[in-house]
Design an enzyme around this catalytic site. Structure first.
Site, short mmCIF file in Angstrom:
data_model
loop_
_atom_site.label_atom_id
_atom_site.label_comp_id
_atom_site.label_asym_id
_atom_site.label_seq_id
_atom_site.Cartn_x
_atom_site.Cartn_y
_atom_site.Cartn_z
N GLU A 95 11.54 38.64 -20.56
CA GLU A 95 12.05 37.43 -21.21
C GLU A 95 11.30 36.21 -20.70
OE1 GLU A 95 13.21 35.99 -23.54
OE2 GLU A 95 15.38 35.69 -23.46
N ASP A 99 18.45 30.65 -19.82
CA ASP A 99 19.08 29.33 -19.85
C ASP A 99 20.60 29.56 -19.69
OD1 ASP A 99 19.26 26.55 -20.41
OD2 ASP A 99 19.53 26.93 -22.52
N THR A 100 21.37 29.64 -20.76
CA THR A 100 22.80 29.95 -20.61
C THR A 100 22.99 31.40 -20.18
OG1 THR A 100 23.03 30.65 -22.91
CG2 THR A 100 23.41 28.31 -22.44
N THR A 103 21.59 35.05 -24.43
CA THR A 103 20.64 35.92 -25.13
C THR A 103 20.33 37.17 -24.31
OG1 THR A 103 19.59 33.96 -26.06
CG2 THR A 103 18.35 36.01 -26.21
N LYS A 127 16.58 28.61 -15.64
CA LYS A 127 17.26 27.30 -15.57
C LYS A 127 18.67 27.59 -15.09
CE LYS A 127 15.64 25.12 -19.69
NZ LYS A 127 16.08 24.47 -20.93
#
Ligand code: IMP
Ligand code: MG
Length: 173
Positions: A95, A99-100, A103, A127
């Site tokens: 990947e 982020d969150t 996904t 992140k």
């Protein structure tokens, strides 16, 4: 709209990608690997990474999306699925950025349903501050601040994926 100074330069990225590939090669020594790239964002990281992996690799891809412009929609769509039979095999998910975590978590669960022997994840960027779903990343490149970045596969509205470095994206008025 414009792209600021590189956050991560080409040399720095390439050195890290090689380091990740070496760690993966060590951990899977004597075994085989199905490397699954999460498109589109991971295409550049993926192709650089697998050149440095020295165990036998089968390539495959999954096309997913969750972002509109710079906002995560929180809804993961799978546009094309893997074609390899991965049951009983070692799988490496590749990947670009977590982020969150929505996904990667969604895809990871999907892969686990197909009963691989072993599943590991590599992500070039993390992140962490933005994480909503906790998802394991066995091989991590760089932790970056909560800023929207482009380049080295990452886009804004479909553009900037071809840059060989990573920059913070700035919107000009
Ligand atoms: P998540 O589901 O929120 O973890 O989002 C992950 C996906 O959103 C990644 O696979 C990227 O394709 C995209 N994404 C997240 N942050 C950025 C960014 O800063 N720039 C470009 N794409 C991003
Ligand atoms: Mg991605």
């Amino acid at each position: 709209m414009l792209v600021g100074k590189p956050l991560l330069g080409e040399k720095e990225i390439q050195a890290k990608v090689k380091e990740l590939a070496e760690a993966i090669s060590r951990d899977f020594a004597g075994e085989e690997l199905v490397a699954i790239g999460i498109l589109k964002g991971a295409f550049m990281f993926y192709s650089d990474l697998i050149r440095h992996i020295d165990v036998p690799v089968t390539v495959d891809f999954i096309i997913a999306s969750s972002y509109l412009k710079t906002e995560s929609t929180g809804e993961v769509r799978i546009h094309a699925d893997i074609r390899e039979d991965i049951s009983g095999k070692n799988v490496l998910l590749v990947e670009d950025i977590v982020d969150t975590g929505i996904t990667l978590n969604h895809i990871r669960e999907r892969i686990l349903q197909r009963a691989p022997a072993r599943l590991a994840v590599t992500a070039l960027l993390d992140k962490r501050e933005r994480r909503i779903v906790d998802v394991p990343i066995e091989y991590k490149g760089f932790e970056i601040p909560d800023r929207y970045v482009v380049g080295y596969g990452l886009d804004f509205d479909g553009k900037f994926r071809n840059l060989p470095y990573i920059s913070i994206f700035k919107r000009s008025e």
